[in-house]
Every structure is written in C-alpha cells, then in structure tokens.
Design an enzyme around this catalytic site. Structure first.
Site: not given
Lengths: 294, 243
Positions: B155, B153
């Site tokens: 982000r 992930d």
C-alpha cells in the site's frame, strides 16, 4: 500480416520507446477507424492516453527485434526440468529425439498454464507449492483465428480498420489487415473468434469451423466474405490471459544451491497484453542482473 | 453551518482549482470536493470526500472535532477491506481496527480516520480472495501475497500524506501497529508526533493472520496485549483493548 495480435498498444513511455526501436515502419494510431460496440479483448487499448500501433512487417517484428543477438533454438519442445549438480537441466525433445540444456538460471516466459505444466513434476522443490497453486488459479483463453484473402474484384473494401461485432456469438473482431498497406494486392481480413466459441471448437477440424466463422462474418459484412480466394487458420490455445487475472510482478524461485527459475509474461504485470509481458520480463531481468552483481 | 464544518468547506472551496506536482512515484494529487455531517454509532463526525488524479477510487476523511491547522491530531489511516469492514469477516482484524479507531477518536473529541479505497485498485479484491484461497490450502498471508506478486505491504500512503496536507494537519499521532505506515508518512513530509498503539485481541480465525503480520511484516503486536514498546507506554491514550 498479423495472424494473432493485429496491433499493439500501451501507455508506458518505456514500452513505447522499445517499440520505436524496432526497424521498419510503424503505423501510429492503427486501428484509427473502429466500428461496432462489441468489447475489445484489450479495452485499455482505446482509453484516453493509450497509444496504438501496427507494424508493416507484422507485430512479430517486435519479438524478433528483442531476440537479436540471442542464441535462439527453434523446433524444440521443452518438457520439464531436473535438478542435478549445481545447475538446472532443461529437458526437451527435437524431432522426436531427447535433448537437454544446462543452466544456472532458467526463465519461463509462457502463458500461465504452460508454465504450470512445466513446473508440475518436481514436487520436492522448495517454495514451488504456492506458485503452482497460484498458477492453477490463472487460466488463459483460446482464440481461433483466420486470415482470409480476397481478390479485389470479388470483394468490397471495408470502411473500417477494425470491427467489434456486438451481436455475434462467434466473432470477437474482424481486422481489415490490408488497410495497413498502400495499394494492397488483396483485401485481407483477420477474423478472431470469441474465447467461449474457440474453446467449444478446440478439437474440431478447421475445415468445419473456418466456414462457420467466415459465414458469421459474411452475414454481418457482406456475402463475399464467405468466399475467400485463400485462407489460413490457426488455433491459439493460450491466446491471452483471462482478463480477471493479473499479478503485480514476476516470480523468482530460489532453488537449492543458488539455482533459480524466473517466471514472467503477460500475467505478471498490471494491465495485461504485450506491454505487461515486456514489463514483467524487463523487471525479472533486472532482478537477475542485480542479484548476479551482488 | 457550524464553525468547524465551515473550515472544512473552506478547504473544499480552496481545492476546486488545486493542482500540484503530486506525491510519490505516481505524482498523486488529491482535491477535497465535498463535506457533510456524518452521525455514526460512535459519535458525530464530518466526512470529507477526496478526488484523486490516479484512479477512480474516491477516498474520505472521517473527522471528529476541529483538526484544521492543529498539531498532534490523533489519526488512523485505514485501508478499505470489503470482507472485514462491510461483511464482518473475522479472517482479518480490519473491522475491529476501524471501529476501535472511530470509537477512540470520538472519545478524544478530536481526530480523524483517513479511509483509503486501496483494496479495489486494479484487481486487488480478486487477488485478495485468491490469497484467501491459498491460505485455505495452508499457506500464510505473506507467502500468498508474494506468490500473487505483491510486496509484503504494497500500500502506498502518498494519498494519506496529501490528504493530511490538504486538511492542514500540522502533525499527527498515528494509531497503528504498522512501522511501514509511519515511515512512509514521514517520507512524504508528514510530521509524526507519536504512535498510538492499536492493539486488539485476536480471535480464533485471525490469530494466524495477526501472528504472520507480526512475524513476517514487522508489525508491533504482542498477543498478550501487553505494553512491550516504549511508545506503547502512552497508556493515557492506549486503545480500550490494550488498557
């Protein structure tokens, strides 16, 4: 004389510091006089904050410096790998004769298609399939280049360091390489062809395409450009990564029995270019070191 | 201009000269630059546009009611997904998540959605389509993303954290199934007052994607939409699909 890259650029302080550590004379901000509105192959080189540099001994002073202290084997072509025992056997040829090298970890620092070709044979390797599928989506682009030397009395000194033509279907850029030196003996130009034009003449004899490229430059710069005292041509089959291809980091494939193959290069860090190649290589080296130290 | 919108406008006025050391490894700083009404099919919102010092991606906060200076504000951090949000792709659950969040916040009368333009950073959209292509060949989401060089992930919620602080949100109840999102926000100094489960039923196309998210990324998802975690016992505020 720079036959491939004509200058380096970057924004990363670490990368720029690594360049500074190369012995010899760096020409900061070269090229400083840029003409033409054609698109540079690396547009990031000219954005605010980018630092451009050329080296008096040629850009390959940088990889030579990085290779200091390493056991470098030249004139040898790697053809594939085999898993045997606890190690990876690197298969190669030298002078037509087969040779091999054995290692626990192997790193590929090549263009994507070249790495793909080397990974193409051992189908049974765990985790290799997504990597092969990925690399197959990441093409590189070719570039035909010519170094042309002109006697000063038969040439004009271009009023620019680099020219990016906007209308030529063949020429990507012309670099005024002798502008890197004080009192050069010759006027030296480096011509680089556009990727599409280069691809179209991949199998054409250089005796045919070099006059075409020089002629195209001559129509835009001056008729003298078509008549160099001497020239040298080279076809870079994998000159650079396609600009729409970019990954976030290098890959490290764990094979059985703790053997690993790492893959780094321009493709494996954001931004492309030599900076991305250097960053991905450094990142991969740190991962290998960290894992080796437990 | 009503009182709520005026408070947001005051933030825009204040931010005109805002500079700070920034959040996260990229020292990211944002400024609220404009506020407007945003009537939607889910109800009336305000929208605040944010500039940032890192790239040319403009992020927005979609705000219902008065959140400035408030605590326990229901909030959803939503990362842009062109294929899901705009094109209605059912390969992911992004549009369902966004619509459920806007609908729920509208019903609650107060809350906000931070809509982050993260997908297009660099060549993110191109690589997402490449990841889809790899998935079409039988590789799951996480494998494809790893092959593409992304972390599980990747982000970064520094933007969201700074936006919340700019809006003077004292604490937030975060609508998410993503534990990484909660940890990142806490790491940036945001007071997370709780988690609002955000469970939506999978469809035939995204079940594999959601199962992968749950199995490989540690997302809080139960495919029977049953309440399985202590914080999901907050039934009074659970999303419609989990009720």
């Amino acid at each position: 004389m720079d036959h491939g890259l004509v200058f380096l650029h970057g924004q990363s302080p670490d990368f720029l510091q690594a360049l500074r550590e190369v012995p010899g004379c760096w020409l900061d901000h070269w090229p400083s006089v840029v003409r033409g509105t054609g698109t540079p192959c690396q547009p990031d080189a000219f954005v605010h904050g980018a630092w451009r540099m050329a080296h008096a001994n040629g850009i390959n002073a940088f990889p030579k410096h990085l290779a200091n202290g390493l056991d470098v084997v030249l004139e040898t072509t790697v053809t594939g790998f085999e898993l045997g025992g606890q190690d990876i056997t690197v298969l190669a040829t030298r002078g037509g004769e087969p040779v091999s090298f054995v290692a626990r970890d192997v790193v590929l620092a090549l263009a994507g298609p070249q790495s793909l070709a080397l990974l193409d044979s051992p189908n049974s390797w765990r985790g290799i399939e997504p990597v092969r599928a990925l690399l197959a989506m990441m093409p590189s682009v070719p570039s035909a280049t010519v170094i042309a030397l002109y006697q000063p009395e038969n040439a004009e000194v271009p009023p620019w360091d680099i020219w990016y033509p906007e209308t030529s279907a063949a020429l990507l850029l012309v670099a005024h390489d002798s502008a890197k030196r004080d009192n050069p003996k010759n006027v030296a130009l480096v011509l680089q062809a556009r990727p599409a034009w280069s691809r179209a003449i991949l199998s054409t004899d250089e005796g045919v395409w070099v006059p075409e490229l020089l002629g195209d430059a001559a129509r835009n710069i001056g008729s003298w450009v078509a008549r160099p005292r001497t020239w040298q041509a080279h076809m870079w089959h994998h000159a650079r990564t396609s600009p729409d291809c970019e990954l976030a980091g290098p890959l490290l494939l764990d094979l059985e029995r703790s053997r690993r193959i790492g893959i780094a290069g321009e493709l494996f860090a954001p931004g492309g270019g030599v900076q991305a190649a250097w960053q991905s290589g450094k990142q991969l080296a740190l991962r290998l070191l960290e894992e080796a130290q437990g | 201009m009503n009182e709520i919108k005026q408070r947001l406008q005051d933030i825009v006025d204040r931010d005109a000269t805002h500079e700070c050391a920034g959040f996260g490894k990229h020292a990211l700083c944002v400024r609220a630059v404009a506020v407007a009404d945003l009537p939607t099919r889910f109800g009336d919102f305000h929208i605040v546009a944010f500039w940032n010092n890192r790239d040319e991606k403009d992020h927005v906060a979609i705000i219902r009611g008065d959140v400035v200076g408030h605590a326990d504000v229901p909030m959803r951090v939503h990362s842009e997904c062109l294929t899901g949000d705009a094109l209605g792709s059912v390969r992911c659950d992004c549009r369902d998540q966004l619509e459920a969040a806007l609908k729920r916040i509208s019903e609650l009368g107060e809350g906000l959605v931070l809509y982050l333009r993260q997908e297009g950073r660099g060549i993110g959209l191109l690589n997402k389509i490449r990841a889809y292509s790899l998935q079409d060949g039988g590789l799951d989401t996480v494998e494809a993303n790893l092959a593409l060089g992304f972390r599980d992930d990747e982000r970064d919620y520094a933007i969201a954290a700074h936006m919340l602080m700019s809006l003077d949100v004292r604490s937030a109840r975060v609508m998410t199934n993503n534990p990484n999102k909660l940890e990142q926000l806490k790491g940036y100094g945001i007071t997370v007052a709780g988690r609002i489960p955000h469970v939506l039923p999978p469809n035939e196309h995204n079940r594999f994607y959601l199962e992968t998210k749950a199995r490989r990324s540690g997302h809080y998802i139960n495919f029977g939409a049953e309440l399985i975690l202590p914080e999901q016992s907050d039934t009074g505020i659970a999303p419609d699909s989990a009720e």
